[in-house]
Design an enzyme around this catalytic site. Structure first.
Site, short mmCIF file in Angstrom:
data_model
loop_
_atom_site.label_atom_id
_atom_site.label_comp_id
_atom_site.label_asym_id
_atom_site.label_seq_id
_atom_site.Cartn_x
_atom_site.Cartn_y
_atom_site.Cartn_z
N HIS A 56 0.87 -1.03 0.20
CA HIS A 56 0.02 -0.07 -0.01
C HIS A 56 0.94 1.14 -0.03
O HIS A 56 0.74 2.15 -0.53
CB HIS A 56 -0.93 0.05 1.23
CG HIS A 56 -1.96 -1.04 1.18
ND1 HIS A 56 -3.54 -0.89 1.47
CD2 HIS A 56 -1.92 -2.38 1.01
CE1 HIS A 56 -3.88 -2.00 1.44
NE2 HIS A 56 -3.20 -2.93 1.27
N ASP A 75 -5.53 5.74 2.56
CA ASP A 75 -5.59 4.38 2.01
C ASP A 75 -6.98 3.76 2.42
O ASP A 75 -7.53 4.05 3.64
CB ASP A 75 -4.57 3.72 2.60
CG ASP A 75 -4.38 1.99 2.31
OD1 ASP A 75 -5.37 1.46 2.69
OD2 ASP A 75 -3.32 1.91 1.76
N ALA A 112 13.99 -9.84 -5.80
CA ALA A 112 14.86 -9.55 -7.02
C ALA A 112 14.33 -7.94 -7.31
O ALA A 112 12.91 -7.80 -7.01
CB ALA A 112 14.56 -10.43 -8.07
N GLN A 165 12.13 -6.39 -8.99
CA GLN A 165 11.01 -6.71 -10.00
C GLN A 165 10.53 -6.07 -11.14
O GLN A 165 10.52 -6.49 -12.36
CB GLN A 165 9.82 -7.24 -9.13
CG GLN A 165 8.59 -7.77 -10.03
CD GLN A 165 7.50 -8.17 -9.29
OE1 GLN A 165 7.66 -9.36 -8.52
NE2 GLN A 165 6.29 -7.79 -9.42
N HIS A 200 1.51 -14.09 -8.33
CA HIS A 200 0.53 -14.50 -7.56
C HIS A 200 -0.76 -13.52 -8.06
O HIS A 200 -1.86 -13.46 -7.29
CB HIS A 200 0.98 -14.03 -5.89
CG HIS A 200 1.38 -12.80 -5.86
ND1 HIS A 200 2.43 -12.00 -6.65
CD2 HIS A 200 1.16 -12.11 -4.78
CE1 HIS A 200 2.28 -10.92 -6.06
NE2 HIS A 200 1.87 -10.80 -4.96
N TRP A 256 -2.00 -6.96 -6.79
CA TRP A 256 -2.38 -5.81 -7.93
C TRP A 256 -0.96 -4.81 -8.31
O TRP A 256 -0.88 -4.68 -9.53
CB TRP A 256 -3.40 -4.93 -7.24
CG TRP A 256 -3.84 -3.95 -8.38
CD1 TRP A 256 -4.07 -2.74 -8.45
CD2 TRP A 256 -4.58 -4.48 -9.58
NE1 TRP A 256 -4.46 -2.01 -9.70
CE2 TRP A 256 -5.02 -3.25 -10.15
CE3 TRP A 256 -5.03 -5.64 -10.10
CZ2 TRP A 256 -5.58 -3.17 -11.54
CZ3 TRP A 256 -5.66 -5.85 -11.38
CH2 TRP A 256 -5.86 -4.48 -12.07
N ASN A 257 -0.39 -4.78 -7.15
CA ASN A 257 1.06 -4.13 -7.77
C ASN A 257 1.91 -4.97 -8.82
O ASN A 257 2.44 -4.15 -9.77
CB ASN A 257 2.06 -3.97 -6.38
CG ASN A 257 1.37 -2.64 -5.57
OD1 ASN A 257 0.93 -1.97 -6.13
ND2 ASN A 257 1.96 -2.76 -4.44
N SER A 258 2.02 -6.14 -8.61
CA SER A 258 2.74 -6.93 -9.28
C SER A 258 2.18 -6.94 -10.78
O SER A 258 2.57 -6.87 -11.86
CB SER A 258 2.86 -8.40 -8.83
OG SER A 258 3.85 -8.31 -7.91
N GLU A 313 2.63 -3.90 -12.59
CA GLU A 313 4.10 -3.82 -12.96
C GLU A 313 4.24 -4.65 -14.36
O GLU A 313 4.90 -4.38 -15.20
CB GLU A 313 4.84 -4.39 -12.07
CG GLU A 313 5.12 -3.19 -10.97
CD GLU A 313 5.86 -3.85 -9.63
OE1 GLU A 313 5.99 -2.99 -8.49
OE2 GLU A 313 6.30 -5.04 -9.64
N GLN A 372 -6.54 -11.86 -4.82
CA GLN A 372 -5.68 -12.21 -6.02
C GLN A 372 -6.43 -13.40 -6.90
O GLN A 372 -6.19 -13.25 -8.26
CB GLN A 372 -4.74 -12.91 -5.75
CG GLN A 372 -3.51 -11.74 -4.94
CD GLN A 372 -2.36 -12.60 -4.05
OE1 GLN A 372 -2.23 -13.81 -3.93
NE2 GLN A 372 -1.90 -11.86 -3.41
#
Length: 442
Positions: free
Chosen positions: A30, A124, A358, A360, A375, A378-380, A383, A400
């Site tokens: 967040h 948030d 790593a 990312q 997984h 939402w951030n991943s 990205e 997820q």
């Protein structure tokens, strides 16, 4: 001699920049997008800003280097939460930590407003208990949703379902739940807290959703092109006055410069530099995702069987059945020791397994990266979308599963791995077949 400056042409007083106060919940997933929102408000929209942070529940989170130096950082003092059950639902613990911090937050906001008019308060979405403080101060508040508009629609449907309900009456969401754009969510696809109206967390989710309607608007970390039907649905809902306007302000993702400043030169990137273009499968389950020991072994066997190059960020396995381990494990724990015997040696040259972390964003944007086993946090997800990398969806917890369906069924940018019916484990054969299909070798 007359002055060269005539009456009426005195320099105009400097323009006072509107000041916004943002509240980041104590979770890295967040904090990162809220920092990016803060940066954009300051650098592109002429705001001054105070970023309020809460005491973290896990490892210390450093602020991104891209955050402008002019942003005031205001950490709130720690509060006691050791009286909460050890197995408490993590979002519940986060919300309780925030609730217990409200007195300190009130004091801080009053201190800021005594010298600087506050143009807006932006909490948030886990910090919805702070909304009444905005009312006290007489300033507008905008909830920041760190996830997608589809999740926000789920919240709206929960609140709408309980219109006219008597106190203590909790109505179950329909199964399946239909989402604009043709997405049909089965009960098992919903975030855990929404699956049963009898669960204690269900009442708290409903209360939070009702508080959102106190906000002047909702800022969502998404963009209309990614969720066009949900964005249009909220436009119509806002016109009817049933929910505040929803403003897609994403994608808000961490920058490559932030990762470079945090990690500098990376052996992972050096390894990628030596691989052919679009040849590497990147495997990562985020900062909190965890696989069981059995699942770790199945994934390893599946990657080995594909014959494709891979980069795997290995985290400590879960030993208690949970699919998340935020902050678990000692600093000297080595997750690589849980890999099958001989795996590293057998895949040497075409595979690289690294412990815990790593860079990312930089990995996803690297020319060698061809696919992302994720997984679906939402951030991943954002990205991966920004980098244009197709995904293999392996959802573990929170929203997820819903994200995975959005990626697979609505957007067509991901393939979904299927668990075995006898125990919830994704078999090695499924891993190998799905990777080969995405990489064009299946």
């Amino acid at each position: 001699m007359e002055s060269l400056t005539s009456a009426g042409s005195a320099p105009a007083p400097p323009t006072v920049r509107p000041h916004v106060v943002l509240l980041a919940s104590p979770d890295a997933g967040h904090l990162i997008p809220l920092c990016e929102l803060t940066r954009r408000l300051v650098e592109h929209h002429g705001f001054s800003a105070t970023l309020v942070t809460f005491h973290s529940l896990s490892e210390q989170q450093s602020l991104p280097s891209s955050l402008p130096a002019s942003v005031t950082i205001a950490p709130l003092p720690a509060v006691q939460i050791d009286d909460l059950p050890a197995n408490a639902y993590r979002p519940t613990v986060l919300v309780e930590l925030i609730r217990r911090s409200l007195p300190s937050l009130r004091t801080l906001l009053r201190s800021i407003s005594s010298t600087t008019p506050i143009a807006a308060l932006v909490p948030d979405f886990l910090c919805s208990t702070a909304l009444p403080l905005a009312t006290e101060l007489g300033v507008p508040a905008y909830i920041f949703i760190t996830t997608n508009i589809t999740y926000l629609y789920l919240i709206h449907r929960l609140v709408e379902l309980h219109e006219g309900a008597s106190p203590g009456e909790y109505r179950a969401l329909t199964d399946p739940l239909e989402i604009p754009g043709g997405l049909s969510l089965r009960r098992a696809d919903l975030p855990e807290g929404y699956r049963s109206s009898k669960a204690p967390v269900y009442a708290r989710l409903l209360a939070a959703g009702r508080r959102y309607r106190l906000a002047h608007g909702v800022l969502a970390n998404s963009f209309s092109e990614m969720e066009p039907a949900a964005a249009e649905a909220f436009r119509q809902i806002a016109e009817q006055g049933a929910f505040p306007p929803v403003l897609p302000v994403g994608p808000l993702v961490r920058s490559e410069s932030d990762e470079e400043a945090a990690a500098g030169a990376s052996p992972v990137l050096e390894w990628l530099d030596g691989q052919p273009a679009r040849s590497v499968v990147f495997v990562s389950f985020g900062s909190g995702g965890a696989l069981s020991v059995e699942q770790t072994a199945e994934l390893a066997a599946g990657l080995e069987a594909t014959g494709h190059r891979f980069l795997w960020v290995v985290r400590m396995p879960s030993l208690d059945g949970r699919s998340y381990t935020f902050g678990a494990g000692a600093d000297d724990d080595d997750p690589l020791v849980w890999l099958p015997q001989g795996f590293v040696q057998r895949t040497q040259g075409r595979g690289l397994a690294v412990a815990a972390w790593a860079p990312q964003v930089r990995v996803l944007s690297h020319p060698a990266t061809a696919a992302f086993v994720s997984h679906c946090g939402w951030n991943s997800t954002l990205e991966g979308a920004v980098a244009g990398v197709p995904m293999i969806a392996w959802p573990l917890h929170t929203e997820q599963r819903m994200n995975a369906l959005l990626l697979e069924e609505s957007l067509g940018v991901a393939l979904r791995l299927r668990e075995r019916e006898d125990g919830g484990v994704v078999a090695r054969e499924e891993v190998a077949a799905t990777v080969k299909e995405l990489m064009g070798g299946g």
